[in-house]
Write an enzyme that holds these catalytic residues in place. Structure first.
Site, PDB file in Angstrom:
ATOM      1  N   HIS A 209       0.798  -1.229   0.000  1.00 51.48           N
ATOM      2  CA  HIS A 209       0.000   0.000   0.000  1.00 51.48           C
ATOM      3  C   HIS A 209       0.829   1.276   0.000  1.00 51.48           C
ATOM      4  CE1 HIS A 209       0.847  -0.046   4.308  1.00 51.48           C
ATOM      5  NE2 HIS A 209       0.529   1.233   4.310  1.00 51.48           N
TER       6      HIS A 209
HETATM    7  C1  UD1 Z   1      -2.136   5.238   6.601  1.00 54.17           C
HETATM    8  C2  UD1 Z   1      -0.821   5.539   7.306  1.00 54.17           C
HETATM    9  C3  UD1 Z   1       0.174   4.412   7.054  1.00 54.17           C
HETATM   10  C4  UD1 Z   1      -0.403   3.078   7.447  1.00 54.17           C
HETATM   11  C5  UD1 Z   1      -1.723   2.871   6.698  1.00 54.17           C
HETATM   12  C6  UD1 Z   1      -2.320   1.533   7.083  1.00 54.17           C
HETATM   13  C7  UD1 Z   1      -0.334   7.947   7.354  1.00 54.17           C
HETATM   14  C8  UD1 Z   1       0.527   9.015   6.815  1.00 54.17           C
HETATM   15  N1  UD1 Z   1      -0.204   6.748   6.759  1.00 54.17           N
HETATM   16  O1  UD1 Z   1      -1.892   5.293   5.208  1.00 54.17           O
HETATM   17  O2  UD1 Z   1       1.333   4.647   7.842  1.00 54.17           O
HETATM   18  O3  UD1 Z   1       0.498   2.050   7.108  1.00 54.17           O
HETATM   19  O4  UD1 Z   1      -2.596   3.952   7.027  1.00 54.17           O
HETATM   20  O5  UD1 Z   1      -3.588   1.357   6.692  1.00 54.17           O
HETATM   21  O6  UD1 Z   1      -1.087   8.166   8.271  1.00 54.17           O
HETATM   22  N2  UD1 Z   1      -9.598   5.033   3.004  1.00 54.17           N
HETATM   23  C9  UD1 Z   1     -10.779   4.320   2.979  1.00 54.17           C
HETATM   24  N3  UD1 Z   1     -11.310   3.886   4.151  1.00 54.17           N
HETATM   25  C10 UD1 Z   1     -10.712   4.121   5.342  1.00 54.17           C
HETATM   26  C11 UD1 Z   1      -9.513   4.841   5.361  1.00 54.17           C
HETATM   27  C12 UD1 Z   1      -8.951   5.279   4.187  1.00 54.17           C
HETATM   28  O7  UD1 Z   1     -11.346   4.075   1.928  1.00 54.17           O
HETATM   29  O8  UD1 Z   1     -11.255   3.713   6.388  1.00 54.17           O
HETATM   30  C13 UD1 Z   1      -9.010   5.513   1.753  1.00 54.17           C
HETATM   31  C14 UD1 Z   1      -8.821   7.012   1.791  1.00 54.17           C
HETATM   32  O9  UD1 Z   1      -9.943   7.670   1.324  1.00 54.17           O
HETATM   33  C15 UD1 Z   1      -7.616   7.199   0.903  1.00 54.17           C
HETATM   34  C16 UD1 Z   1      -6.814   5.929   1.090  1.00 54.17           C
HETATM   35  O10 UD1 Z   1      -7.705   4.972   1.647  1.00 54.17           O
HETATM   36  O11 UD1 Z   1      -8.000   7.273  -0.444  1.00 54.17           O
HETATM   37  C17 UD1 Z   1      -5.615   6.158   1.964  1.00 54.17           C
HETATM   38  O12 UD1 Z   1      -5.968   6.378   3.348  1.00 54.17           O
HETATM   39  P1  UD1 Z   1      -5.104   7.310   4.327  1.00 54.17           P
HETATM   40  O13 UD1 Z   1      -5.527   7.129   5.732  1.00 54.17           O
HETATM   41  O14 UD1 Z   1      -5.040   8.665   3.778  1.00 54.17           O
HETATM   42  O15 UD1 Z   1      -3.620   6.782   4.255  1.00 54.17           O
HETATM   43  P2  UD1 Z   1      -3.105   5.294   4.167  1.00 54.17           P
HETATM   44  O16 UD1 Z   1      -2.503   5.120   2.811  1.00 54.17           O
HETATM   45  O17 UD1 Z   1      -4.141   4.329   4.617  1.00 54.17           O
END
Ligand code: UD1
Length: 365
Positions: A209
């Site tokens: 990811h």
């Molecule tokens: C975050 C953490 C990362 C961790 C990862 C594990 C930061 C900087 N990064 O990255 O260290 O390894 O989580 O999961 O905090 N989304 C959903 N549903 C959710 C949450 C997110 O669909 O419940 C989508 C968001 O809309 C976005 C993408 O997933 O498009 C990324 O989510 P985000 O929390 O921004 O960062 P991660 O890449 O998950």
């Protein structure tokens, strides 16, 4: 005496669970500390958040800041504004943050600016790669931290080198491993396991990811091809993070032995890992769990902030070049993978050490 415990994203939940359980146990014995669980809402899906609360028996958050998705700057800003409102209404004695996600950074800054002491669990680890958002979060959070709870001697040395005092650093072990050891007998085989005709120790688990691996479709496609070929005739189970799902949708047909599944709840995911032939990942936390379970782990990154998983554990840093995977898999299939050991203090008791130290710092000072 009140402590705020901050959790925002999936890798936070397994780290806070044992701290909350240790605090609850001390309260029953007459301990002086109380907690307020603050969920920032950075992760909000059932599969990324709710399932972990249920499986790990984490109580409902006392406060949910409900920030939801957004750019990291937008999430950081929203968390800061909303957490500041809470702190102004009812300030705790301490803000305890864990790990290295956006929520960790945002709450540490907000607390410190309002004169609330900050404790950081999993402090002091460094990848040396400043292009990772987590590395920025680690450096800034630690620069504001009063008390550091660490998982390794390398983390202790990093903090000493940065000029922090010995009296601020507490080497307690690893709360993520507390959770793993506490749940080892509860791990559950996922329902899809039989549907896909999978056989224990005859499949790989993959998770990817990190932006560097998944945000560019061509690079991701090459890496997935290398994993599928490298796995030979073994199936590859790939629980897909929401971020990865976006790129995958644009890739079209996938290699036949790659099986995409939903993000797995904690007990199912670790059952899969425990029974896997090997794990191929770009996660940091998973390399700790594979080390403790003695499962070979191939990390698709150029750096790690957890060198003990390599020096002591079962992890190997393969890198981000897809061609590097084949030689590592040769070693694995030849049966020559290192056995590995368990890093010091990864014994399931980190959280009770943390609570003991907090009582000394906050109450008996
Ligand atoms: C975050 C953490 C990362 C961790 C990862 C594990 C930061 C900087 N990064 O990255 O260290 O390894 O989580 O999961 O905090 N989304 C959903 N549903 C959710 C949450 C997110 O669909 O419940 C989508 C968001 O809309 C976005 C993408 O997933 O498009 C990324 O989510 P985000 O929390 O921004 O960062 P991660 O890449 O998950």
């Amino acid at each position: 005496m009140l402590i705020d415990i901050i959790a925002g994203a999936r890798p936070n939940f397994m780290k806070i669970a044992p701290i909350i359980h240790a605090l609850q146990a001390r309260t029953k014995e007459g301990g002086p500390l109380r907690y307020r669980l603050v969920h920032t809402g950075q992760h909000y899906d059932t599969r990324m958040s709710h399932d972990f609360f249920v499986q790990l028996r984490i109580p409902q958050p006392d406060v949910n800041l409900e920030v939801g998705s957004g750019s990291q700057a937008a999430q950081t800003g929203s968390i800061m504004v909303r957490y500041e409102e809470l702190l102004l209404k009812s300030p705790p004695a301490l803000c305890l943050v864990v790990g290295d996600v956006t929520s960790t950074l945002a709450c540490a800054i907000t607390a410190k600016k309002l004169g609330v002491a900050v404790a950081h669990v999993e402090a002091g680890i460094r990848s040396g790669d400043i292009t990772m958002p987590e590395e920025v979060n680690r450096i800034v959070t630690d620069s504001l931290t009063d008390w550091f709870f660490t998982t390794s001697d390398v983390a202790n040395a990093n903090l000493r080198r940065a000029g922090f005092g010995e009296e601020q650093i507490f080497f307690v072990g690893n709360t993520m491993i507390d959770t793993l050891l506490a749940n080892m007998d509860r791990l559950e085989r996922p329902a899809f396991f039989a549907e896909l005709d999978l056989v224990p120790h005859r499949y790989f688990v993959t998770t990817l990811h990190r932006p560097a691996n998944v945000d560019r479709g061509d690079g991701f496609s090459q890496m997935l091809g290398a994993i599928a070929r490298g796995a030979r005739d073994l199936p590859v189970v790939f629980p897909v993070h929401p971020r990865t799902a976006k790129t995958l949708r644009a890739l079209g047909e996938l290699p036949a032995n790659v099986h995409l599944v939903e993000p797995q709840p904690y007990l199912q995911f670790n059952w899969l890992v425990k029974n896997a032939f090997a794990v191929i990942t770009d996660s940091g936390g998973i390399t700790e769990e594979t080390t403790v379970m003695g499962v070979p782990c191939l990390t698709l990154r150029d750096t790690t902030e957890r060198p003990e998983t390599i020096d002591i554990g079962t992890n190997v840093l393969v890198g981000t070049n897809p061609e590097a995977l084949a030689p590592a898999l040769e070693t694995l299939f030849a049966g020559d993978w290192k056995r590995g050991g368990i890093p010091p203090l990864w014994d399931g008791r980190a959280a009770s050490r943390i609570v003991e130290v907090l009582e000394q710092l906050l109450v008996q000072k």
